[in-house]
Design a protein around this motif. Sequence first.
Motif, PDB file in Angstrom:
ATOM      1  N   HIS A  74      42.285  26.954  51.555  1.00  0.00           N
ATOM      2  CA  HIS A  74      42.203  28.322  52.066  1.00  0.00           C
ATOM      3  C   HIS A  74      41.166  29.026  51.200  1.00  0.00           C
ATOM      4  O   HIS A  74      41.443  29.382  50.052  1.00  0.00           O
ATOM      5  N   ILE A  75      39.986  29.206  51.768  1.00  0.00           N
ATOM      6  CA  ILE A  75      38.897  29.790  50.980  1.00  0.00           C
ATOM      7  C   ILE A  75      39.270  31.182  50.479  1.00  0.00           C
ATOM      8  O   ILE A  75      38.899  31.577  49.363  1.00  0.00           O
ATOM      9  N   GLU A  76      40.038  31.894  51.259  1.00  0.00           N
ATOM     10  CA  GLU A  76      40.416  33.264  50.862  1.00  0.00           C
ATOM     11  C   GLU A  76      41.050  33.308  49.476  1.00  0.00           C
ATOM     12  O   GLU A  76      40.961  34.319  48.772  1.00  0.00           O
ATOM     13  N   SER A  77      41.723  32.224  49.085  1.00  0.00           N
ATOM     14  CA  SER A  77      42.406  32.237  47.786  1.00  0.00           C
ATOM     15  C   SER A  77      41.440  32.275  46.621  1.00  0.00           C
ATOM     16  O   SER A  77      41.836  32.563  45.486  1.00  0.00           O
ATOM     17  N   SER A  78      40.173  31.969  46.890  1.00  0.00           N
ATOM     18  CA  SER A  78      39.171  32.091  45.825  1.00  0.00           C
ATOM     19  C   SER A  78      38.758  33.550  45.653  1.00  0.00           C
ATOM     20  O   SER A  78      37.963  33.864  44.767  1.00  0.00           O
ATOM     21  N   LEU A  79      39.285  34.415  46.502  1.00  0.00           N
ATOM     22  CA  LEU A  79      39.002  35.851  46.486  1.00  0.00           C
ATOM     23  C   LEU A  79      37.558  36.192  46.845  1.00  0.00           C
ATOM     24  O   LEU A  79      37.123  37.332  46.656  1.00  0.00           O
ATOM     25  N   VAL A  80      36.827  35.194  47.323  1.00  0.00           N
ATOM     26  CA  VAL A  80      35.460  35.443  47.810  1.00  0.00           C
ATOM     27  C   VAL A  80      35.305  34.756  49.166  1.00  0.00           C
ATOM     28  O   VAL A  80      36.012  33.790  49.460  1.00  0.00           O
ATOM     29  N   PRO A  81      34.382  35.245  49.966  1.00  0.00           N
ATOM     30  CA  PRO A  81      34.207  34.652  51.308  1.00  0.00           C
ATOM     31  C   PRO A  81      33.412  33.345  51.245  1.00  0.00           C
ATOM     32  O   PRO A  81      32.920  32.957  50.186  1.00  0.00           O
ATOM     33  N   PRO A  82      33.280  32.646  52.371  1.00  0.00           N
ATOM     34  CA  PRO A  82      32.709  31.288  52.367  1.00  0.00           C
ATOM     35  C   PRO A  82      31.359  31.150  51.681  1.00  0.00           C
ATOM     36  O   PRO A  82      31.129  30.162  50.964  1.00  0.00           O
ATOM     37  N   ALA A  83      30.463  32.097  51.872  1.00  0.00           N
ATOM     38  CA  ALA A  83      29.123  31.952  51.277  1.00  0.00           C
ATOM     39  C   ALA A  83      29.225  31.898  49.757  1.00  0.00           C
ATOM     40  O   ALA A  83      28.630  31.024  49.107  1.00  0.00           O
ATOM     41  N   LEU A 262      42.364  14.109  48.505  1.00  0.00           N
ATOM     42  CA  LEU A 262      42.549  15.184  47.535  1.00  0.00           C
ATOM     43  C   LEU A 262      42.272  16.538  48.192  1.00  0.00           C
ATOM     44  O   LEU A 262      41.417  16.641  49.070  1.00  0.00           O
ATOM     45  N   CYS A 263      43.003  17.549  47.769  1.00  0.00           N
ATOM     46  CA  CYS A 263      42.745  18.894  48.284  1.00  0.00           C
ATOM     47  C   CYS A 263      43.125  19.926  47.242  1.00  0.00           C
ATOM     48  O   CYS A 263      43.877  19.647  46.304  1.00  0.00           O
ATOM     49  N   THR A 264      42.579  21.145  47.417  1.00  0.00           N
ATOM     50  CA  THR A 264      42.856  22.209  46.439  1.00  0.00           C
ATOM     51  C   THR A 264      43.749  23.306  47.001  1.00  0.00           C
ATOM     52  O   THR A 264      44.310  24.070  46.227  1.00  0.00           O
ATOM     53  N   ASP A 265      43.825  23.424  48.315  1.00  0.00           N
ATOM     54  CA  ASP A 265      44.713  24.386  48.963  1.00  0.00           C
ATOM     55  C   ASP A 265      44.367  25.827  48.577  1.00  0.00           C
ATOM     56  O   ASP A 265      43.756  26.552  49.366  1.00  0.00           O
ATOM     57  N   ASP A 266      44.775  26.234  47.379  1.00  0.00           N
ATOM     58  CA  ASP A 266      44.508  27.602  46.915  1.00  0.00           C
ATOM     59  C   ASP A 266      44.047  27.519  45.465  1.00  0.00           C
ATOM     60  O   ASP A 266      44.810  27.083  44.611  1.00  0.00           O
ATOM     61  N   ARG A 267      42.840  27.949  45.207  1.00  0.00           N
ATOM     62  CA  ARG A 267      42.351  27.929  43.816  1.00  0.00           C
ATOM     63  C   ARG A 267      41.676  29.247  43.505  1.00  0.00           C
ATOM     64  O   ARG A 267      40.794  29.695  44.232  1.00  0.00           O
ATOM     65  N   GLN A 268      42.074  29.831  42.399  1.00  0.00           N
ATOM     66  CA  GLN A 268      41.544  31.141  42.025  1.00  0.00           C
ATOM     67  C   GLN A 268      40.216  31.007  41.283  1.00  0.00           C
ATOM     68  O   GLN A 268      39.866  29.932  40.786  1.00  0.00           O
ATOM     69  N   PRO A 269      39.480  32.128  41.191  1.00  0.00           N
ATOM     70  CA  PRO A 269      38.148  32.094  40.578  1.00  0.00           C
ATOM     71  C   PRO A 269      38.122  31.439  39.203  1.00  0.00           C
ATOM     72  O   PRO A 269      37.241  30.601  38.939  1.00  0.00           O
ATOM     73  N   ALA A 270      39.056  31.786  38.327  1.00  0.00           N
ATOM     74  CA  ALA A 270      38.980  31.246  36.966  1.00  0.00           C
ATOM     75  C   ALA A 270      39.060  29.720  36.968  1.00  0.00           C
ATOM     76  O   ALA A 270      38.335  29.044  36.242  1.00  0.00           O
ATOM     77  N   ASP A 271      39.961  29.178  37.806  1.00  0.00           N
ATOM     78  CA  ASP A 271      40.092  27.718  37.861  1.00  0.00           C
ATOM     79  C   ASP A 271      38.838  27.075  38.424  1.00  0.00           C
ATOM     80  O   ASP A 271      38.397  26.016  37.954  1.00  0.00           O
ATOM     81  N   ARG A 512      36.229  37.317  38.943  1.00  0.00           N
ATOM     82  CA  ARG A 512      37.030  36.659  37.920  1.00  0.00           C
ATOM     83  C   ARG A 512      37.240  37.587  36.730  1.00  0.00           C
ATOM     84  O   ARG A 512      38.354  37.698  36.200  1.00  0.00           O
ATOM     85  N   GLN A 513      36.162  38.296  36.334  1.00  0.00           N
ATOM     86  CA  GLN A 513      36.276  39.185  35.181  1.00  0.00           C
ATOM     87  C   GLN A 513      37.240  40.335  35.472  1.00  0.00           C
ATOM     88  O   GLN A 513      38.086  40.682  34.642  1.00  0.00           O
ATOM     89  N   ALA A 514      37.119  40.889  36.677  1.00  0.00           N
ATOM     90  CA  ALA A 514      38.008  41.991  37.046  1.00  0.00           C
ATOM     91  C   ALA A 514      39.459  41.521  37.051  1.00  0.00           C
ATOM     92  O   ALA A 514      40.370  42.224  36.589  1.00  0.00           O
ATOM     93  N   LEU A 515      39.666  40.308  37.582  1.00  0.00           N
ATOM     94  CA  LEU A 515      41.036  39.792  37.628  1.00  0.00           C
ATOM     95  C   LEU A 515      41.548  39.508  36.216  1.00  0.00           C
ATOM     96  O   LEU A 515      42.717  39.789  35.906  1.00  0.00           O
ATOM     97  N   ASP A 516      40.684  38.956  35.372  1.00  0.00           N
ATOM     98  CA  ASP A 516      41.084  38.717  33.980  1.00  0.00           C
ATOM     99  C   ASP A 516      41.547  40.028  33.323  1.00  0.00           C
ATOM    100  O   ASP A 516      42.575  40.077  32.647  1.00  0.00           O
ATOM    101  N   LEU A 517      40.753  41.087  33.552  1.00  0.00           N
ATOM    102  CA  LEU A 517      41.105  42.382  32.944  1.00  0.00           C
ATOM    103  C   LEU A 517      42.418  42.914  33.513  1.00  0.00           C
ATOM    104  O   LEU A 517      43.238  43.488  32.782  1.00  0.00           O
TER     105      LEU A 517
END
Lengths: 570, 570
Positions: A74-83, A262-271, A512-517
Amino acid sequence: MERVDLLRYARGDEPVDLLLANARVVNVLSGEILDGDVALVRSRIAGIGDYEASEVIDLEGAYLAPGFIDAHVHIESSLVPPAEFARTVVPRGTTTVVTDPHEIANVLGLDGIRFMFEDAKRQPMSMYVMASSCVPATHMQTNGAVLKSYDLAPFRADPWVLGLAEVMNFPAVVGGDPDVLEKLAAFEDLVIDGHCPGLSGKDLMAYIASGIGSDHECTEVDEALEKLRLGLTIFIREATNARNLKALLPMVTPENQQRICLCTDDRQPADLLDDGHIDHLVRVAIAEGIDPMTAIRMATVNPASYFRLGDRGAIAPGRRADLIVFSDLSEPRPHMVFRGGDLVARDGSLIAPSHTGEARILRSTVNINWSEIDLAVPAEGSHARVIGIVPDQLVTESLVEEMTVVDGQAVADPARDLLKMVVIERHRASGAIGKGFVRGMGLERGAIASTVAHDHHNLAVIGADDASMWTAARAAAALGGGMVVADGEAVLAEVPLPLAGLMSNRPIAEVRQALDLAIEACHALGSKLHDPFMAMSFLALEVIPTLKLTDQGLVDVDRFELVPLWTEPD
Amino acid sequence: MERVDLLRYARGDEPVDLLLANARVVNVLSGEILDGDVALVRSRIAGIGDYEASEVIDLEGAYLAPGFIDAHVHIESSLVPPAEFARTVVPRGTTTVVTDPHEIANVLGLDGIRFMFEDAKRQPMSMYVMASSCVPATHMQTNGAVLKSYDLAPFRADPWVLGLAEVMNFPAVVGGDPDVLEKLAAFEDLVIDGHCPGLSGKDLMAYIASGIGSDHECTEVDEALEKLRLGLTIFIREATNARNLKALLPMVTPENQQRICLCTDDRQPADLLDDGHIDHLVRVAIAEGIDPMTAIRMATVNPASYFRLGDRGAIAPGRRADLIVFSDLSEPRPHMVFRGGDLVARDGSLIAPSHTGEARILRSTVNINWSEIDLAVPAEGSHARVIGIVPDQLVTESLVEEMTVVDGQAVADPARDLLKMVVIERHRASGAIGKGFVRGMGLERGAIASTVAHDHHNLAVIGADDASMWTAARAAAALGGGMVVADGEAVLAEVPLPLAGLMSNRPIAEVRQALDLAIEACHALGSKLHDPFMAMSFLALEVIPTLKLTDQGLVDVDRFELVPLWTEPD
């Protein structure tokens, strides 16, 4: 390229565009590593051997493997769109992903899916789509769209659609629910992905007999082997929130490896930024003792076979020139990535042109009539059901606690780690709000709010007091969606996610930085959770046990029904 | 059966039709043999486990495996049509075949293919069809029909058609011939089978880049490995006339086995009846040291995967109940065969009802205007090209011999094993006749004639004198097609093949007996070949090296052109 032209180059009639010379070719078809020169013309592999070429890159004995394929993300879980997602994962060797645009579909329906297609265009990565099967996931919440089989069927004609996405409502499948069976029937000649955590025995038989072909929710070897033996292809998942890779790797044998991806399903920016994408899973698998050939197969030819993508997943004439170059077979770290014959990334950096000029037209998705919203919880008893957070798990405990009551209202009691949680419907401004209490978030003061709340993505808020909750909620809405940390009237941190309330329109490093903060701010307020926002986002997911909260109220997932907040003591 | 009903049985809500209890289930998905009870309902497997059933068969520890799949077979080569072929192979464990109705298509075009479909209906075997790609095989002969891409494309809509059949004209593919590329393009999203004996290097690259997915013509391990590494799925063939099994088995490794299938291509009645069908190949493979699981996979799940037949090839919920039972894993010999849930064969005998009531309407196909036919070969030189038979091979030698001339005519000289051969066009009564000489047939007197002459299936005749040849040819025509042995004016033996001049309408045991008698008659006339008719049938096949004879004349296959009979001495 016309086939007739490709043949001309394959025959060696004229120089190919590019020769990748002196490669150790990872042949995932035969399971061998063979020295060779690989000839590319336009987007394709013309042949392997002694070819004349306009340009030669001497790989000096480096390994050349097919580009990685993420079997389910689910690309949305990266918090950024496909591009932006592509810009992030392509330098890590991913050239194809199979995505279920399930999150945005729950917010924006078909418009959301079309946005994902549009954003993925002209990127250095192939984004295939599985049509989202569970929008909404259940009837026990309010989401932004309803997709029936007749909404999904037209996607069959799209060459970028491979089938039906993870059919998460497994009780409905097993029970023969007509609505779900209609969707299965509409895609029965294509690929249908599954999602059936813990399902076993005859219920699993029924689930598989329905025509579903995969599962990515296994957490234990026995579970995964039962499913594989009965016909499911197993996607081993390593998400940010659900890490199953090390637990499942012992299932892999030479006899069954071709039925594992293999799959990642949901992965956040930091990972994604720190560890990587599918390349990370491959490296971990090898470090855990999986043969490198097998690890690479699970990330290339296996998903290509499962999804019937005969044009990729292997280095062979006629296939797409989606390729990665790396030096160490025991720890593949791509230092060159080719996609469709173009060198698109080098030494971990994207070098392909980045197409972001398209105007994104996406309507605002946070629609709340605040005058109807009331956070108060009148005391209607002494004891209430409380959601118990289990750190780093999607499942929760269903607790019963005595409530702290002030002026006839049940209130958060941070001293006992009992926080208030509300889920405010944010799609239709219906005024619906679910209210409850949660233990395990650990905030000593303040509140957090987020429009990322699986799968309906209503506005979830958890806080130590109503004022902080109100501040956080209003601020998240004001961003057009996002994550906010507040304390009293002060906003301490925010992660704007204006794209459907799910994704940012900023570079992933900024996100990622905003989420870290924001997470740091949570920690400063007392939470000890690794990522309080991710934890909260799954407290609203009413298809994973045990007690969850949606805008309709508390859901007992085991009973699969809404239950009252107030109850008798245990 | 509706999916919703299947789920009900899978869940165990009500008793299934049949439980195969106490089985050792050959799980080709996981590569394990696991004890279990397999529950069947209607044509499907409902589940594996503890199910209530209306009927129970106790397998008492016998092995239960998926029914065998023949990845590539020309049913016509069995000399019987699909229904009788099914009756022959089903008791041997074959429940699915993928056929290329190439022989009858060369005689009767679309009518021929439709006849095969019609005859296969309501038989205890699934007959899938690959659309015949090479009708005619080349321009250097006259056959009965021409199938262009626009003739073949409508087959795409038939659920029993899986793709395009072996593309034999590999020089045309490699060279980018527009007619062939059009056919490839018409089927590019389906499965396309190949046929490229000995092709290697860049020509092989081009052949594979064209989109072709398999090859069944390998004769050596190195050849097969090169093709597999480059992306072709390898069908290991054990035909009557081309026996490649033992030679190729050493190629099989745990790493590549999933890309290898078994096929029979062309098998004559005696071989089917005495040795068997795919079951025979499986037994030979195991006897040669292949792991039984691997051998069975090559005959079940591997072809199912290659042909995208997700409903079969494994024992799993929802798949077809096409199953075999056998006692000895080291020598699988099915004593029960289930097809679509029905017990269709037991202890080697068919017990399913045999549907042969359909009237077969097939026009007569032997059309020769005898008044135009002249067997004489006027002497136009001293030396002629002579076809040299290589026993048990499809390839021939290209010899040059001094001719024996009598009264200005070149004649057969049995003392020197130089026999006359003619190929008489028999589809259109065009009067076309190719004439030449052959060494290696060994007839001391008499003649043989046959309407089975690959792939154009014109009337081939070889003899020691013109009178015998004339008798044999006329008798074969009078049968409506078939095989004949004659001596002078006497017909010594005949095998009537009135169905397109290729197949009998009699039981296979009768056909086998007639053919045995015909071969014995040949041996009595002096031939030492194992099967002179089979040898002759491939002397007319102008796509296999080196020198062949069609109704258009002698073909130098290496030069891929017609060449004169008369030539200079070497």
